[in-house]
Design an enzyme around this catalytic site. Structure first.
Site, short mmCIF file in Angstrom:
data_model
loop_
_atom_site.label_atom_id
_atom_site.label_comp_id
_atom_site.label_asym_id
_atom_site.label_seq_id
_atom_site.Cartn_x
_atom_site.Cartn_y
_atom_site.Cartn_z
N LYS A 34 -35.15 48.14 22.29
CA LYS A 34 -36.35 47.34 22.53
C LYS A 34 -37.27 48.10 23.47
O LYS A 34 -36.82 48.86 24.32
CB LYS A 34 -35.99 45.98 23.13
CG LYS A 34 -37.16 45.00 23.23
CD LYS A 34 -36.70 43.69 23.84
CE LYS A 34 -37.83 42.68 23.91
NZ LYS A 34 -37.40 41.43 24.58
N HIS A 58 -47.27 36.15 29.17
CA HIS A 58 -46.19 37.13 29.13
C HIS A 58 -44.91 36.54 28.57
O HIS A 58 -44.18 37.21 27.85
CB HIS A 58 -45.95 37.66 30.54
CG HIS A 58 -44.95 38.77 30.61
ND1 HIS A 58 -45.24 40.06 30.20
CD2 HIS A 58 -43.67 38.80 31.04
CE1 HIS A 58 -44.18 40.83 30.37
NE2 HIS A 58 -43.21 40.10 30.88
N HIS A 63 -44.60 47.12 31.53
CA HIS A 63 -44.67 46.77 32.95
C HIS A 63 -45.96 47.37 33.50
O HIS A 63 -45.96 48.13 34.46
CB HIS A 63 -43.44 47.27 33.71
CG HIS A 63 -42.82 46.23 34.58
ND1 HIS A 63 -42.43 46.45 35.87
CD2 HIS A 63 -42.55 44.91 34.34
CE1 HIS A 63 -41.92 45.34 36.39
NE2 HIS A 63 -41.98 44.39 35.47
#
Length: 763
Positions: A105, A58, A109
């Site tokens: 952006k 991530h 999640h």
């Protein structure tokens, strides 16, 4: 019971053979060996915690870096013209003129939102908003891109309710309008829903801030919420591993958000910027203090000293490792000149934002962290934040894709009689992916702040930036996972083309791209082939359309057991409009206007909503995309907007012309009479194809009769195919969509069928 003593650098040197739980923190044996080689010793437990989160998939992009570089390599001079900040910072920044800039952006999640849907989605919104704040901008809008499991699956209701509730709660409490997004349902996302969130902010050019710690002696200041035990290991554990088939088991890794604390933090940051009190700034999201300290140091002069004892805690029992890894929300880290520190603290005190000075910038080239008077971290920050692992994962052409591509929708029966076509039309209108989404979208505030020019259900959201000039921006996001499953290269290009078209139909000029690339496990060679092809396709398309990628997010491990999701590279496009008063809505308002179809219809039903909904079929090749034609279409629409020639414009995508007509007549209750004879003759297609094909480069527009000659002349001058296919009809109770010689459906029935679907499952 006393807690174990901290593992210091001195102790690490003295106990080189101590066993450490690197595997439990997500590190591979070779990665752990490399850390020891970098340090010349074993890491302390604090250093191990930092490396584990910062080297996670991530945070480090270790499996995707080699492909993402194409976005910076395949550029033209035009792509750089308006780009103020590109990839590598918290968010991209685009010059929109008149001294204004926009930063935007999109991020994922996903895994937290399956485990704890409400908090997972809420903190996803909070995190992307802090990325916008950290660029020096005021957040002005959010959007969401959602993929859920099968609509009839009982667990889908749990996830939908929680995710939508979390997004609406956090966004509404922040006072930010939610101006658009996507919601799709498919069984492939059952155990791994996608929750992507996009935020946009505006700033003056001179207010731009970057994430670096420069200036020896400058202070490192942590401000915002206190640090707690929530979210510990969230980035490394949740976003760098797959769920197993037994379901969610990693609940402690989900963060907890407080939107009211974030709202205060926004206003506090903006005042700090106005007063010139910040030299560098970084939000604390994934990896928390580990990320903020190492990235600020690596991007600045290269050295930093931090006293971990000065971190304000919600839980005083946290160990140093837990403090470093915590992903507690609503926190920022700033670099402040010593002479401005008092003024900085006065501003944070004014806003009642708790603040602590953790340390200072040094010239040592090392990130040194002390806790309880002992040195627990001493590393080169670049090895943590920049020079992490880079993998060239094995890539394999999928064993199943040739058979899938050979299974074309051409074999499916296409209705020729009006009654069957009417039934299929209504089935599509009522299908979960095409049905009215107001059950979801009405939970969001569209118009807070008073600058929303377009929002749900228009093709793109639009925000006014300057009240005097009317300067604004438009944003749309798109991705069709079915197309990407058939061909990830072309699917990614189709996602860009549709988002580009959705911005263009509002009258804006597309200017920049952000992306959120959602894929299965990078350890699966076939998934890596999908990823490689999708990135290559998107990079090639951006170069061809001369629109730069400003940043984004990669989300891997989106799978349950061995079953990966469809490749879902969500693409967001931002466009600039010089005056929002010239915006074009997606549906007609008045009777008696002529309806035109721009573009050409081909027999392209593979991967379509028609094939999926009517025949439960997925196979073949996705529609062809002509990127030059998409640019030409955008230019044509911009010209029409400037001259005020069109009263509405709506792109054709999922569900083709049939769905576009359904949405156009139901939006304001104004019917239409449509005739398809010329489409059938010119394009050589049958009725079913004319209605349901998803050929690209097509837009449905309405034109006042007085502007007919000018509009057709504009199209002919630009050599863009155009056909007059109907007229807007009466509105009110008797309004109907009359596809002449085929079928007639009352607008009220279309609206009823469309609006009944989601409440039936989630009402």
């Amino acid at each position: 019971m006393s807690r174990p003593a901290a593992d210091t650098v001195e102790n690490a040197i003295a106990t080189p053979d101590k066993e450490q739980p690197f595997a439990a923190l997500g590190l591979k044996p070779d990665e752990y060996a490399r850390i020891k080689e970098i340090l010349g010793r074993r890491p302390t437990s604090g250093e191990l915690a930092m490396y584990s989160v910062m080297w996670s998939e991530h945070c480090s992009y270790k499996s995707s870096k080699i492909y993402l570089r194409q976005f910076g390599q395949k550029v033209t001079p035009k792509m750089r013209e308006k780009l103020m900040v590109g990839m590598g910072e918290n968010a991209g920044v685009v010059d929109i003129g008149e001294g204004w800039a926009v930063t935007f952006k999109v991020e994922s999640h996903n895994h937290p939102s399956y485990i704890e849907p409400f908090q997972g989605a809420a903190t996803g919104v909070g995190g992307i908003v802090r990325d916008i704040i950290s660029m020096g901008a005021r957040p002005v809008a959010i959007m969401d891109q959602l993929r859920f499991g099968a609509v009839e699956n009982p667990d889908t209701a749990r996830v939908v309710s929680g995710v939508v509730g979390g997004i609406s709660f956090y966004g509404n409490c922040l006072g930010l309008p939610n101006i658009g997004g996507e919601t799709y349902f498919d069984a492939v996302y059952q155990g791994n829903p996608l929750v992507n969130a996009l935020a946009v902010g505006v700033l003056r050019h001179e207010d731009l801030h970057l994430a670096n710690a420069s200036g020896v002696g400058n202070k490192i200041v942590l401000f915002g919420a206190r640090t707690g035990g929530d979210g510990i290991g969230g980035a490394s554990i949740l976003a760098s591993d797959s769920f197993d088939s037994t379901g969610p088991t990693k609940r402690p890794a989900v963060q907890v958000g407080d939107p009211f604390a974030e709202k205060v933090l926004i206003e506090c940051c903006l005042e700090l910027y106005r007063e010139g009190l910040v030299e560098g700034i970084q939000d604390l999201g994934a990896a928390g203090i580990s990320c903020a300290t190492s990235e600020l140091a690596a991007n600045g002069d290269g050295g930093m000293f931090v006293e971990l004892d000065n971190v304000l805690l919600r839980d005083p029992t946290l160990t140093s490792e837990e403090i470093l890894m915590s992903e507690s929300q609503e926190r920022m880290m700033a670099v402040v000149e010593p002479g401005k520190l008092e003024a900085f603290l006065a501003v944070t005190a004014k806003w009642d934002v708790e603040t602590s000075v953790l340390g200072e910038v040094t010239d040592t080239g090392r990130l040194v962290i002390h806790h309880n008077g002992q040195e627990i971290v001493n590393v080169d920050p670049s090895t943590v934040a920049v020079d992490g692992p880079v993998y060239e994962r094995p890539v394999a052409y999928p064993t199943w894709i040739d058979a899938l591509n050979a299974d074309s929708a051409d074999k499916l029966a296409r209705a020729t009689d009006g009654a069957t076509l009417r039934d299929e039309f209504l089935s599509l209108v009522a299908s979960p992916n095409l049905a009215d989404k107001s059950l979801i979208t009405t939970q969001y505030d569209y118009f807070v702040m008073g600058n929303t020019a377009l929002s749900f259900p228009d093709d793109a959201g639009m925000i006014r930036v300057d009240e005097e000039s009317g300067l604004g921006f438009s944003v749309a996001t798109d991705c069709n996972g079915r197309y990407c499953q058939l061909d990830p290269y072309q699917g990614a290009q189709l996602a860009l083309a549709e988002a580009y078209r959705n911005v263009s139909v509002t009258g804006a000029v597309p200017a920049a791209v952000t992306d959120c690339l959602n894929f299965g496990s990078p350890e699966n060679p076939e998934v890596m082939w999908q990823f490689q092809r999708a990135v290559e396709g998107l990079a090639d398309a951006c170069q061809a359309m001369e629109i730069p990628v400003t940043g984004g997010n990669v989300s891997f491990y989106n799978q349950t057991g061995d079953v990966a999701i469809h490749p879902t590279p969500v693409v967001g496009v931002l466009g600039i409009i010089d005056d929002v008063a010239r915006r074009i809505p997606s549906a007609w308002h008045e009777e008696g206007q002529n309806i035109y179809l721009l573009g050409v219809t081909k027999t392209e039903l593979d991967g379509s909503a028609w094939a999926n909904t009517i025949h439960n079929h997925l196979g073949g090749r996705p529609p062809a995309v002509d990127l030059d034609r998409e640019v030409a279409l955008g230019s044509l629409l911009r010209g029409a907007a400037l001259e005020g020639l069109v009263t509405s414009a709506h792109d054709l995508s999922d569900g083709g012309l049939a769905q576009a007509l359904a949405e156009a007549v139901t939006r304001f209750g104004v019917g239409a009479r449509v005739y398809l004879d010329e489409v059938l003759e010119r394009d050589g297609v049958d009725l079913a194809t004319a209605l349901f094909s998803e050929s690209t480069g097509r837009v449905l527009v309405s034109v006042d009769r007085v502007d007919d000659v000018k509009f057709v002349g504009l199209c002919e001058a630009r050599n863009y195919p155009v056909l007059r296919i109907g007229v807007t009809d009466q509105k009110g109770a008797d309004a109907a969509l009359d596809v002449q010689g085929v079928f007639t459906v009352p607008v009220a029935e279309i609206a009823r069928r469309s609006s009944e679907t989601l409440p039936k499952y989630f009402g």
